[in-house]
Write a protein that holds these residues in place. Structure first.
Motif, short mmCIF file in Angstrom:
data_model
loop_
_atom_site.label_atom_id
_atom_site.label_comp_id
_atom_site.label_asym_id
_atom_site.label_seq_id
_atom_site.Cartn_x
_atom_site.Cartn_y
_atom_site.Cartn_z
N ASN A 27 54.53 -11.24 28.84
CA ASN A 27 54.82 -10.82 27.47
C ASN A 27 53.73 -11.23 26.48
O ASN A 27 53.51 -10.55 25.47
CB ASN A 27 56.17 -11.37 27.01
CG ASN A 27 57.34 -10.61 27.60
OD1 ASN A 27 57.17 -9.52 28.13
ND2 ASN A 27 58.53 -11.17 27.50
N ASN A 49 51.98 -8.57 24.21
CA ASN A 49 51.91 -8.72 22.75
C ASN A 49 50.49 -8.57 22.23
O ASN A 49 50.24 -7.94 21.19
CB ASN A 49 52.46 -10.09 22.34
CG ASN A 49 53.97 -10.13 22.33
OD1 ASN A 49 54.63 -9.11 22.26
ND2 ASN A 49 54.52 -11.33 22.40
N LEU A 50 49.55 -9.16 22.96
CA LEU A 50 48.15 -9.06 22.55
C LEU A 50 47.68 -7.61 22.55
O LEU A 50 46.99 -7.16 21.62
CB LEU A 50 47.28 -9.90 23.47
CG LEU A 50 45.78 -9.94 23.15
CD1 LEU A 50 45.54 -10.51 21.76
CD2 LEU A 50 45.04 -10.75 24.21
N VAL A 88 49.06 -5.80 19.48
CA VAL A 88 48.34 -6.12 18.24
C VAL A 88 46.99 -5.41 18.21
O VAL A 88 46.57 -4.88 17.17
CB VAL A 88 48.15 -7.65 18.13
CG1 VAL A 88 47.20 -7.99 16.99
CG2 VAL A 88 49.49 -8.33 17.90
N GLN A 112 53.12 -4.09 16.26
CA GLN A 112 53.68 -5.43 16.14
C GLN A 112 53.85 -6.07 17.51
O GLN A 112 54.27 -5.41 18.47
CB GLN A 112 55.05 -5.38 15.43
CG GLN A 112 55.67 -6.77 15.26
CD GLN A 112 57.16 -6.68 14.97
OE1 GLN A 112 57.76 -5.60 15.01
NE2 GLN A 112 57.77 -7.82 14.69
N ALA A 113 53.54 -7.34 17.61
CA ALA A 113 53.81 -8.10 18.84
C ALA A 113 55.29 -8.44 18.86
O ALA A 113 55.74 -9.39 18.23
CB ALA A 113 52.96 -9.38 18.88
N THR A 168 58.20 -15.67 25.28
CA THR A 168 56.82 -15.97 25.64
C THR A 168 56.69 -17.46 25.95
O THR A 168 57.64 -18.23 25.79
CB THR A 168 55.87 -15.62 24.49
OG1 THR A 168 56.29 -16.33 23.33
CG2 THR A 168 55.86 -14.13 24.19
N ASN A 171 54.83 -11.16 13.81
CA ASN A 171 54.33 -11.07 15.18
C ASN A 171 54.84 -12.24 16.01
O ASN A 171 54.91 -13.37 15.54
CB ASN A 171 52.80 -11.07 15.21
CG ASN A 171 52.22 -9.71 14.92
OD1 ASN A 171 52.86 -8.68 15.16
ND2 ASN A 171 51.00 -9.68 14.41
N ILE A 229 50.88 -14.30 20.61
CA ILE A 229 49.86 -13.48 21.27
C ILE A 229 48.81 -14.34 21.96
O ILE A 229 47.91 -13.81 22.61
CB ILE A 229 49.18 -12.54 20.25
CG1 ILE A 229 48.59 -13.32 19.08
CG2 ILE A 229 50.15 -11.49 19.76
CD1 ILE A 229 47.86 -12.46 18.06
N THR A 283 50.81 -17.19 16.86
CA THR A 283 51.23 -15.87 16.39
C THR A 283 50.15 -15.17 15.58
O THR A 283 50.41 -14.14 14.96
CB THR A 283 52.52 -15.99 15.54
OG1 THR A 283 52.28 -16.92 14.48
CG2 THR A 283 53.68 -16.48 16.39
#
Length: 403
Positions: free
Chosen positions: A257, A261-262, A265, A270-271, A276, A364, A367, A384
């Protein structure tokens, strides 16, 4: 309350047995062994991505080099974990073998890597698809490690090997000794991938992600996050290291995750994945399991007991860095009925609030992967992407825990 504590203590032997499970310990130890590579890659992703937060554009060659280092370290974490998990499990099995029997854990590692590649790699245009060599392939890492360690254990116990004459040097004999378990382990992974390809039309790694996606989605919900956070606190209340039991069950999701998320972004989105590594380290365990960041300060400033004041003074620095054993066992909090409800509810409240900030306030999620000993508010802010909303979230979480 005493009746509840009595009931919990009756179940403690079962939970201790669960904490000692060889497979859970192997996943935990495997990740710990691979953590230097994960943290190393995180340094480069921070250097590559954080300047953009402040509107700074790095030279193309420098940015490309930073991303290359990240991709060639975090991008092969599945291979690393396949090896380290297999070694941890192999060593655990080897310690329990009858006297005179041993397992070559180095050979176990190599077989696990080979088996993992059979499960995770797809050939494309004369090359390979590396999609599942990173965090997306962690489930395959565990499966390859478990198959390999068990196959070596079986062959060792049944003495399935190529026996060489006594005149042959020991180094050469050991090579032939591992031929059968190595071959059986890799062929087993080949067979699994073949079945997946024939019945589902996709490689095993992809089919596994598809199969577990509903579970990962459920774990990323309000209920799932609260359950994970509460379970870690519950086990620690019994005196059992909660994250050691809970984190292996969600290890594949929490690392995958972060990468997902990265990517979100980077694509201007949005992450949104809350579950995580950072969630476990800095939200559910704000100041250590049970969210005890504020507890030493409450002891020092509000308690009249000299003992609790002394505990607060001795434990506030370790707790800032997420090491809360001093306060857990010195207060004590463990198996103390007065602390049961807040110790269990604080992590659940943190999980729900964090999810609220993501879903409703569009903050977010994490990430980046940061060391678990990073002070939790700092870890939340940096992990974040240094968004101002993360500072507000940290303040709210601390305030709620103080209540």
């Amino acid at each position: 309350m005493n009746a509840i504590i009595g009931f919990i203590e009756k179940g403690k032997p079962f939970f201790n047995k669960l904490a000692g499970n060889a497979y859970l310990q192997a996943i935990r130890d495997g990740f710990l062994a691979a953590m230097p590579a994960i943290l190393f890659s995180s340094i480069f992703i921070l250097c590559a991505a954080l300047p953009e937060v402040f509107g700074v554009t790095l030279p193309a060659e420098l940015s490309s080099w930073l991303w290359r280092v990240y991709n060639l370290s975090m991008g092969i974490v599945g291979i690393l974990v396949a090896a380290t998990t297999a070694r941890a499990l192999g060593e655990s099995f080897s310690r329990k073998l009858p006297k005179g029997m041993t397992m070559n854990v180095v050979s176990v590692m190599l077989a696990s890597i080979s088996g993992y590649l059979m499960l995770a790699v797809t050939e494309i245009d004369g090359g390979i698809d590396v999609t599942y060599l990173g965090t997306k392939g962690l489930l395959c890492s565990f499966i390859a490690a478990f198959i390999t360690a068990n196959m070596y254990k079986f062959c060792t116990l049944k003495n399935i090997t190529i026996k060489m004459p006594p005149e042959v040097p020991g180094v050469i004999s050991n090579v032939f000794k591992n031929v059968f378990p190595f071959s059986f382990s890799v062929l087993c992974c080949v067979a699994i991938d073949f079945i997946s390809t024939q019945f589902f039309g996709v490689r095993f790694a992809e089919s596994l992600i598809t199969l577990f996606s509903p579970l990962f989605s459920a774990a990323d919900s309000y209920f799932g996050l609260g359950l994970i956070a509460g379970a870690m606190a519950f086990f620690w209340f019994l005196g059992i290291h909660g994250p050691s039991i809970v984190e292996p069950a969600v290890a594949a999701a929490i690392y995958a995750n972060v990468e997902a998320n990265l990517m979100l972004v980077q694509n201007g989105e949005q992450a949104s994945h809350a579950l995580t590594v950072g969630f476990n380290n800095f939200i559910a365990c704000l100041g250590g399991t049970g969210c005890t960041l504020v507890v030493p300060f409450l002891f020092m400033w509000l308690c009249k007991s000299k003992q609790l004041k002394a505990v607060g003074k001795a434990s506030f620095i370790p707790v800032i860095f997420n090491v809360n054993e001093p306060v857990l066992f010195a207060a004590p909090i463990v198996l103390n009925p007065y602390f049961f409800v807040p110790f269990l509810l604080a992590p659940i409240a943190n999980a729900v609030l964090f999810k609220f900030f993501i879903d409703v306030l569009s903050m977010n999620s994490f990430i980046y992967v940061l060391p678990w000993a990073t002070p939790a508010p700092v870890g939340l802010f940096l992990g974040t992407g240094m968004a101002p909303m993360a500072l507000l979230c940290a303040v709210v979480l601390i305030a709620v825990d103080a209540l």
